[in-house]
Design a protein around this motif. Structure first.
Motif, short mmCIF file in Angstrom:
data_model
loop_
_atom_site.label_atom_id
_atom_site.label_comp_id
_atom_site.label_asym_id
_atom_site.label_seq_id
_atom_site.Cartn_x
_atom_site.Cartn_y
_atom_site.Cartn_z
N LEU A 107 0.80 -1.23 0.00
CA LEU A 107 0.00 0.00 0.00
C LEU A 107 0.83 1.29 0.00
CD1 LEU A 107 -2.98 -1.09 2.30
CD2 LEU A 107 -2.95 -0.86 -0.19
N PRO A 108 1.94 1.35 0.74
CA PRO A 108 2.68 2.62 0.74
C PRO A 108 3.22 2.99 -0.64
CG PRO A 108 3.47 1.14 2.47
CD PRO A 108 2.55 0.35 1.61
N HIS A 109 3.23 2.02 -1.55
CA HIS A 109 3.84 2.27 -2.87
C HIS A 109 2.80 2.59 -3.94
CE1 HIS A 109 7.53 1.04 -1.04
NE2 HIS A 109 6.93 -0.03 -0.59
N LEU A 110 1.53 2.66 -3.54
CA LEU A 110 0.47 2.99 -4.50
C LEU A 110 0.12 4.47 -4.33
CD1 LEU A 110 0.34 -0.07 -4.74
CD2 LEU A 110 -2.14 0.04 -4.51
N PRO A 111 0.44 5.32 -5.30
CA PRO A 111 0.13 6.75 -5.13
C PRO A 111 -1.37 7.02 -5.11
CG PRO A 111 1.26 6.36 -7.23
CD PRO A 111 1.25 5.06 -6.50
N ILE A 112 -2.15 6.19 -5.82
CA ILE A 112 -3.61 6.29 -5.73
C ILE A 112 -4.14 4.86 -5.57
CG2 ILE A 112 -3.81 8.43 -7.10
CD1 ILE A 112 -4.67 6.70 -9.50
N PRO A 113 -5.34 4.69 -5.02
CA PRO A 113 -5.83 3.32 -4.76
C PRO A 113 -6.34 2.63 -6.01
CG PRO A 113 -7.43 4.92 -4.00
CD PRO A 113 -6.26 5.72 -4.50
N LYS A 114 -5.48 2.58 -7.03
CA LYS A 114 -5.82 1.87 -8.27
C LYS A 114 -4.62 1.03 -8.68
CE LYS A 114 -8.19 3.76 -11.64
NZ LYS A 114 -8.65 4.67 -12.73
N ALA A 115 -4.88 -0.23 -9.02
CA ALA A 115 -3.80 -1.11 -9.43
C ALA A 115 -4.24 -1.95 -10.62
CB ALA A 115 -3.39 -2.03 -8.28
N ARG A 147 -0.93 7.38 -12.69
CA ARG A 147 -0.47 6.99 -11.36
C ARG A 147 -1.09 5.68 -10.87
NH1 ARG A 147 -0.32 11.62 -7.18
NH2 ARG A 147 -2.51 11.85 -7.71
N THR A 148 -1.81 4.99 -11.76
CA THR A 148 -2.25 3.63 -11.44
C THR A 148 -1.00 2.75 -11.37
OG1 THR A 148 -4.35 3.92 -12.60
CG2 THR A 148 -3.55 1.65 -12.34
N THR A 149 -0.92 1.89 -10.33
CA THR A 149 0.28 1.07 -10.15
C THR A 149 0.11 -0.28 -10.85
OG1 THR A 149 0.75 2.11 -8.03
CG2 THR A 149 1.78 -0.03 -8.45
N LEU A 150 1.08 -0.62 -11.69
CA LEU A 150 1.10 -1.94 -12.30
C LEU A 150 1.78 -2.91 -11.34
CD1 LEU A 150 0.70 0.03 -14.76
CD2 LEU A 150 1.84 -1.71 -16.14
N ILE A 151 1.20 -4.07 -11.18
CA ILE A 151 1.78 -5.09 -10.30
C ILE A 151 2.11 -6.32 -11.14
CG2 ILE A 151 1.41 -6.58 -8.29
CD1 ILE A 151 -0.56 -4.50 -7.22
N ALA A 152 3.39 -6.69 -11.14
CA ALA A 152 3.83 -7.89 -11.87
C ALA A 152 3.70 -9.08 -10.94
CB ALA A 152 5.27 -7.73 -12.32
N TYR A 186 14.09 0.87 -15.68
CA TYR A 186 12.92 1.47 -15.01
C TYR A 186 12.69 0.71 -13.71
CZ TYR A 186 8.45 3.90 -14.70
OH TYR A 186 7.40 4.72 -14.31
N GLN A 187 12.88 1.40 -12.61
CA GLN A 187 12.89 0.73 -11.31
C GLN A 187 11.47 0.52 -10.75
OE1 GLN A 187 15.63 -0.50 -10.11
NE2 GLN A 187 17.11 0.53 -11.44
N PRO A 188 11.24 -0.63 -10.11
CA PRO A 188 9.98 -0.83 -9.39
C PRO A 188 9.96 0.01 -8.12
CG PRO A 188 11.47 -2.66 -8.94
CD PRO A 188 12.15 -1.78 -9.97
N ARG A 189 8.78 0.16 -7.53
CA ARG A 189 8.65 0.87 -6.25
C ARG A 189 8.94 -0.05 -5.08
NH1 ARG A 189 5.80 5.97 -6.77
NH2 ARG A 189 6.00 6.44 -8.99
N ALA A 190 8.83 -1.36 -5.33
CA ALA A 190 9.09 -2.35 -4.27
C ALA A 190 9.17 -3.72 -4.92
CB ALA A 190 7.97 -2.34 -3.23
N VAL A 191 9.90 -4.63 -4.26
CA VAL A 191 9.94 -6.03 -4.68
C VAL A 191 9.49 -6.85 -3.47
CG1 VAL A 191 11.38 -7.93 -5.49
CG2 VAL A 191 11.88 -5.58 -6.23
#
Lengths: 359, 359
Positions: free
Chosen positions: A29-37, A96-101, A158-163
């Motif tokens: 959650l801390p890595h999502l700038p908006i609550p959309k993934a 600002r939607t976060t993509l999650i791999a 291109y760096q991820p926000r977290a692993v």
């Protein structure tokens, strides 16, 4: 759980390694700038883990879309990448939607590249589900797709926000994929840590039996080494190239046989034997060293011989390597076991000899 | 020749503006890390200028390959981008081979994006051949291709090593393309410089007659303004969004009609009228101001009315705008003539009214 920090000039991010992390969305959650993934997964991984992740995020108010790609290296191309973009636009994903791999190296590379390009840059997070992705590809921000003529030819740093490396996800990993991941683990011992190499020799059986503590240590040590190297040289102007040990040969195998015929880790394994053999030809390693490399790779359940390809095809494929400078291929070889070094150019006759002997 | 410098946190580069620059390869050579270049052009521009550039570079020992793309916005897609990658690989382009964009905005955007992605980042130089590219798209590092559902949806922020704007190349520019370029020039007056706006009103006839001094001043003033804004906000976290005046509406026109039906500058022109009309609805502009905008745009030979599209289609197309935040479209409007500002969200009824009145 342990957490490593990868510190770069423009950003920093955590690498969480532990058990039961998939549903610990407080890490995410801390890595999502908006609550959309937007979760990107594949048809093998999605049935196992997608629903759990979506539920956990949904319970915390995150609106999730998902796209499920076909599984395999041969789909790491434009066409499949476009399925991600189509899905993002259909779901009105914003900048600002976060993509999650959620997947292995192919999903991580494609999701990262899609994030780099979508609206010129969206945030993304890696949740690697294979050993190979946990120890190597999810860390460090190299993203790419393949071109028929070369592996990872089109991509971005291109760096991820977290692993988030949840060791529990490895329970469903097929043995062949586990071995493929061990190739990259062995790479870290060979290129920079003789003690770790010796540890791997002693613990290979435990690793293949999925001993939890052994696997977690292997992931941790690999990520520590990768994080240190990437922190020093994010864009591969120097030391980062050493992470390509076995990869110049390996990428040629993958492209030459058609992407997906061999797993990436398998190709890298045979590539590391070739690198060791070339190092012996230069007098850097002794025959016993090369034999030690071969034995460890075999013990990991990996090929020690490359597939037969005409020498001409090898040379042409390697000429597209990203480390080529002024027409010369720069090989990552071994000064000793535990110390890699760059060698610009190898005699064609030397190359032909080691290829003949190791394929 | 005058030279502007664009200074960014991680890089800086020159924008050369003048006559006879195409063959002055001394401007280019300092930006080539190795003497290898790959020129990207299109089937309209290549017959006019490619040979001259190749000759000039060849005479200085630069090995050049070239790829000639079909001409037009509708080719700004993956498929055409791949032609660049195919050509780079066929020509054994290395990571430090410099890509040279020789063309208008489409060629510049695609070459820049190809450079951003090829082997995760190769150097590139812009040689814009249209007024639109000289005054706007070649400067600032926005690169992209279109997605059927949205303009410039897939791309990168990736800066060129140099921009070389040779005014002589405008001699072969069709009148319609000249007018399209004037739309972006007018944009600079409207968004940030009332004096320049007044100058444009006085000099529009001279510009359309291709008066050399007037054109050079228009290019210079536009590039100065763009360079200042990009220097302040490279990645569009703030003020750079103002450069999108007219573009939210304009991009919807381009995507809605199918890319290439209207030129980008034509769509932006009609979009600026809509932005002015919306600004008047909010009480920011008076009716006389809107009329002044309309008159100047008409004087440039540009459309003041948008094409007819159902309101629903407008709203759907604009919902994919890159400035959307939390589901709300952020419009660039005019506080006054010469001062743009962001307005988050506009009433649907207001939008329907201005669309009805201006299409």
């Amino acid at each position: 759980m342990i957490t490593l920090d990868l510190i770069l000039p423009d950003t920093r991010y955590p690498i969480h390694i532990g058990h039961g992390l998939l549903e610990q969305v407080d890490l995410l959650l801390p890595h999502l700038p908006i609550p959309k993934a937007a979760i990107v997964s594949n048809e093998t991984v999605a049935p196992l883990y997608l629903h759990r992740l979506q539920q956990a995020l949904g319970a915390r108010g995150v609106a999730c879309t998902s796209v499920i790609l076909p599984d395999g290296e041969r789909y790491k191309d434009w066409q499949t990448l476009n399925l991600i973009f189509d899905s993002l636009l259909a779901g009105n994903a914003e900048r600002r939607t976060t993509l999650i791999a959620l997947g292995g190296g192919v999903i991580g590379d494609m999701t990262g590249f899609a994030a780099a390009c979508y609206q010129r840059g969206a945030p993304f997070v890696q949740i690697p589900t294979t050993l190979l992705a946990q120890v190597d590809s999810s860390v460090g921000g190299k993203t790419a797709i393949n071109h028929p003529q070369g592996k990872n030819m089109i991509g971005a740093f291109y760096q991820p926000r977290a692993v988030i490396a949840d060791m529990d996800l490895l329970e469903t990993l097929p043995d062949r994929e586990l071995s493929a991941g061990l190739a990259e683990v062995i790479k870290y011992g060979l290129l920079g840590d003789a003690d770790f190499l010796a540890w791997l020799e002693q613990n290979m059986a435990a690793l293949r039996q999925r001993d939890s503590a052994a696997l977690q240590y292997a992931v941790r040590r690999s990520c520590e080494m990768k994080a240190a190297i990437v922190a020093e040289d994010e864009k591969e102007n120097g030391v980062r190239a050493l992470l390509n040990l076995g990869h110049t040969f390996g990428h040629a195998i993958e492209a030459g046989l058609g992407f997906g015929a061999w797993l990436h880790g398998e190709a890298v394994a045979a590539g590391m034997v070739l690198a060791a053999a070339a190092s012996a030809e230069l007098g850097w390693l002794g025959a016993a060293d090369v034999e030690r490399v071969r034995r460890l790779i075999a013990a990991a359940g990996l090929p020690v011989k490359a597939p037969a390809m005409p020498a001409e095809q090898w040379l042409k494929l390697m000429s597209h390597d990203k480390k080529v400078e002024a027409g010369t291929v720069r090989f990552v070889l071994l000064r000793s076991l535990g110390q890699a070094a760059i060698q610009a150019g190898l005699d064609t006759s030397l190359l032909e000899r080691i290829l003949l002997e190791n394929s």
